[in-house]
Design a protein around this motif. Sequence first.
Motif, mmCIF file in Angstrom:
data_model
loop_
_atom_site.group_PDB
_atom_site.id
_atom_site.type_symbol
_atom_site.label_atom_id
_atom_site.label_comp_id
_atom_site.label_asym_id
_atom_site.label_seq_id
_atom_site.Cartn_x
_atom_site.Cartn_y
_atom_site.Cartn_z
ATOM 1 N N ASP A 1 4.822 -8.994 -7.308
ATOM 2 C CA ASP A 1 3.638 -10.116 -7.118
ATOM 3 C C ASP A 1 2.035 -9.694 -7.337
ATOM 4 O O ASP A 1 1.826 -8.391 -6.868
ATOM 5 C CB ASP A 1 3.926 -10.915 -6.009
ATOM 6 N N SER A 2 1.309 -10.276 -7.727
ATOM 7 C CA SER A 2 -0.219 -10.143 -8.101
ATOM 8 C C SER A 2 -1.007 -10.145 -6.512
ATOM 9 O O SER A 2 -2.024 -9.652 -6.430
ATOM 10 C CB SER A 2 -0.710 -10.902 -8.965
ATOM 11 N N CYS A 3 -0.405 -11.022 -5.773
ATOM 12 C CA CYS A 3 -0.947 -11.432 -4.368
ATOM 13 C C CYS A 3 -0.504 -10.294 -3.424
ATOM 14 O O CYS A 3 0.763 -10.447 -3.031
ATOM 15 C CB CYS A 3 -0.758 -12.683 -4.036
ATOM 16 N N ASP A 4 -1.443 -9.662 -2.996
ATOM 17 C CA ASP A 4 -1.015 -8.766 -1.456
ATOM 18 C C ASP A 4 -0.221 -9.416 -0.481
ATOM 19 O O ASP A 4 0.535 -8.939 0.005
ATOM 20 C CB ASP A 4 -2.132 -8.052 -1.252
ATOM 21 N N SER A 5 -0.644 -10.525 -0.130
ATOM 22 C CA SER A 5 -0.118 -11.168 1.119
ATOM 23 C C SER A 5 1.248 -11.792 0.751
ATOM 24 O O SER A 5 2.053 -11.625 1.742
ATOM 25 C CB SER A 5 -1.067 -12.729 1.338
ATOM 26 N N VAL A 6 1.309 -12.057 -0.378
ATOM 27 C CA VAL A 6 2.898 -12.301 -0.958
ATOM 28 C C VAL A 6 3.783 -11.203 -0.873
ATOM 29 O O VAL A 6 4.970 -11.389 -0.191
ATOM 30 C CB VAL A 6 2.912 -13.029 -2.438
ATOM 31 N N ARG A 7 3.202 -10.251 -1.241
ATOM 32 C CA ARG A 7 4.160 -8.920 -1.243
ATOM 33 C C ARG A 7 4.289 -8.334 0.321
ATOM 34 O O ARG A 7 5.352 -7.900 0.800
ATOM 35 C CB ARG A 7 3.462 -7.809 -1.971
ATOM 36 N N VAL A 8 3.382 -8.603 1.075
ATOM 37 C CA VAL A 8 3.620 -8.152 2.728
ATOM 38 C C VAL A 8 4.679 -8.816 3.251
ATOM 39 O O VAL A 8 5.621 -8.547 4.117
ATOM 40 C CB VAL A 8 2.399 -8.199 3.433
ATOM 41 N N LYS A 9 4.348 -10.313 2.902
ATOM 42 C CA LYS A 9 5.522 -11.353 3.441
ATOM 43 C C LYS A 9 6.975 -11.007 2.861
ATOM 44 O O LYS A 9 8.018 -11.280 3.813
ATOM 45 C CB LYS A 9 4.951 -12.705 3.465
ATOM 46 N N ALA A 10 6.975 -10.903 1.771
ATOM 47 C CA ALA A 10 8.139 -10.699 1.150
ATOM 48 C C ALA A 10 8.879 -9.465 1.803
ATOM 49 O O ALA A 10 10.255 -9.409 1.981
ATOM 50 C CB ALA A 10 8.123 -10.428 -0.314
ATOM 51 N N LEU A 11 8.161 -8.498 2.128
ATOM 52 C CA LEU A 11 8.738 -7.038 2.711
ATOM 53 C C LEU A 11 9.142 -7.581 4.301
ATOM 54 O O LEU A 11 10.346 -7.098 4.515
ATOM 55 C CB LEU A 11 7.686 -6.154 2.721
ATOM 56 N N PHE A 12 8.541 -8.403 4.678
ATOM 57 C CA PHE A 12 8.946 -8.847 6.072
ATOM 58 C C PHE A 12 10.571 -9.586 6.033
ATOM 59 O O PHE A 12 11.180 -9.111 6.750
ATOM 60 C CB PHE A 12 7.746 -9.849 6.583
ATOM 61 N N ALA A 13 10.384 -10.408 4.947
ATOM 62 C CA ALA A 13 11.680 -11.254 4.894
ATOM 63 C C ALA A 13 12.777 -10.138 4.828
ATOM 64 O O ALA A 13 13.731 -10.269 5.026
ATOM 65 C CB ALA A 13 11.577 -12.215 3.834
ATOM 66 N N ILE A 14 12.533 -9.247 3.690
ATOM 67 C CA ILE A 14 13.529 -8.270 3.114
ATOM 68 C C ILE A 14 14.021 -7.693 4.398
ATOM 69 O O ILE A 14 15.193 -7.443 4.754
ATOM 70 C CB ILE A 14 12.846 -7.234 2.154
ATOM 71 N N SER A 15 13.215 -7.083 5.155
ATOM 72 C CA SER A 15 13.421 -6.400 6.597
ATOM 73 C C SER A 15 14.187 -7.144 7.324
ATOM 74 O O SER A 15 15.337 -6.562 7.770
ATOM 75 C CB SER A 15 12.007 -5.843 7.087
ATOM 76 N N CYS A 16 13.957 -8.546 7.374
ATOM 77 C CA CYS A 16 14.979 -9.428 8.325
ATOM 78 C C CYS A 16 16.367 -9.425 7.783
ATOM 79 O O CYS A 16 17.291 -9.877 8.660
ATOM 80 C CB CYS A 16 14.124 -10.627 8.604
ATOM 81 N N LEU A 17 16.270 -9.339 6.487
ATOM 82 C CA LEU A 17 17.763 -9.705 5.905
ATOM 83 C C LEU A 17 18.477 -8.213 5.629
ATOM 84 O O LEU A 17 19.715 -8.463 5.443
ATOM 85 C CB LEU A 17 17.613 -10.106 4.363
ATOM 86 N N VAL A 18 18.037 -7.031 5.924
ATOM 87 C CA VAL A 18 18.613 -5.923 5.626
ATOM 88 C C VAL A 18 18.990 -4.828 7.041
ATOM 89 O O VAL A 18 19.892 -4.114 6.907
ATOM 90 C CB VAL A 18 18.055 -4.886 4.493
ATOM 91 N N ARG A 19 18.119 -5.033 7.871
ATOM 92 C CA ARG A 19 18.375 -4.558 8.989
ATOM 93 C C ARG A 19 19.220 -4.951 9.981
ATOM 94 O O ARG A 19 19.336 -6.079 10.215
ATOM 95 C CB ARG A 19 16.822 -4.223 9.843
#
Length: 358
Positions: free
Chosen positions: A198-216
Amino acid sequence: MADQGPGGSRLPLALPPASSQGSSAGGGSSSAGGSNNRPPPRNLQGLLQMAITAGSEEPDPPPEPMSEERRQWLQEAMSAAFRGQREEVEQMKSCLRVLSQPMPSSAGEAELASDQQEREGALELLADLCENMDNAADFCQLSGMHLLVGRYLEAAAAGLRWRAAQLIGTCSQNVAAIQEQVLGLGALRKLLRLLDRDSCDSVRVKALFAISCLVREQEAGLLQFLRLDGFSVLMRAMQQQVQKLKVKSAFLLQNLLVGHPEHKGTLCSMGMVQQLVALVRTEHSPFHEHVLGALCSLVTDFPQGVRECREPELGLEELLRHRCQLLQQREEYQEELEFCEKLLQTCFSSPTDDSMDR
């Protein structure tokens, strides 16, 4: 009033003698709680102790019946709580009605901006409401997650994409049933694509947050993450210029290594040791603490990782010793210093690889 005596240490009360037959026969029944055999107190401290003991032996008073006023207050409080929950469900339904509307295709610029603002407001309100786990469960039962994954993770407006990713993470964290639903909808693949491209930094940061909530702490999520080459995506995120993204990616990597050491071999085969060392060689920043923490986790109780750290072309030992000198007497970098010292101890104190394998 009894005579205090020459020393003034006697109590100013006349106590019956314990040896008196009349007292034993007539007063024994009044002290049937076990105190009839105790010697009488001889000073103020003893008297206080007797009073405390006697007080503790008294039965609890029977509960008073609830007054009508208190009963009415309790009923109103319970009604308000249930009414509040119902109102929040209605708010979520209202938000979902807004989000379910088709995207305007042939509207003017002002109308498009107004529509996007309304949708963003609905996602923000849902994120606030879904901090409550009951609301998050209700949101999923209302098919809200299908809408987020199917439409809003790939919306044209970045403001909608990052708010959708944030809402997915908020609902999913620590709730296994919701995590399973989200994974079943294929959200992880889309979130990894957002993080990676994604070209938007906010999108990438929030996507990482959601990924973390799904794999930890979620075995099914971690297996999907591995199949989708999630570790490579994390490594690329750590190589970006966005500080928050770098720190959070390294922190997630470290957490996964600690919780799932069985994947260390996979990471070593990907060249993770070499890539982490390369990151440590970049201009010093607080991000390096998490990179060194991940490297520590990778080599702990794992001889293959230690051997790779010892490769002469990496020059890791010299790098670590130089970093230790840099961080000495700098309190804000003590954790990073401890990681450097642990790596030196683990990787460069043993004389041979054979001794490590034994």
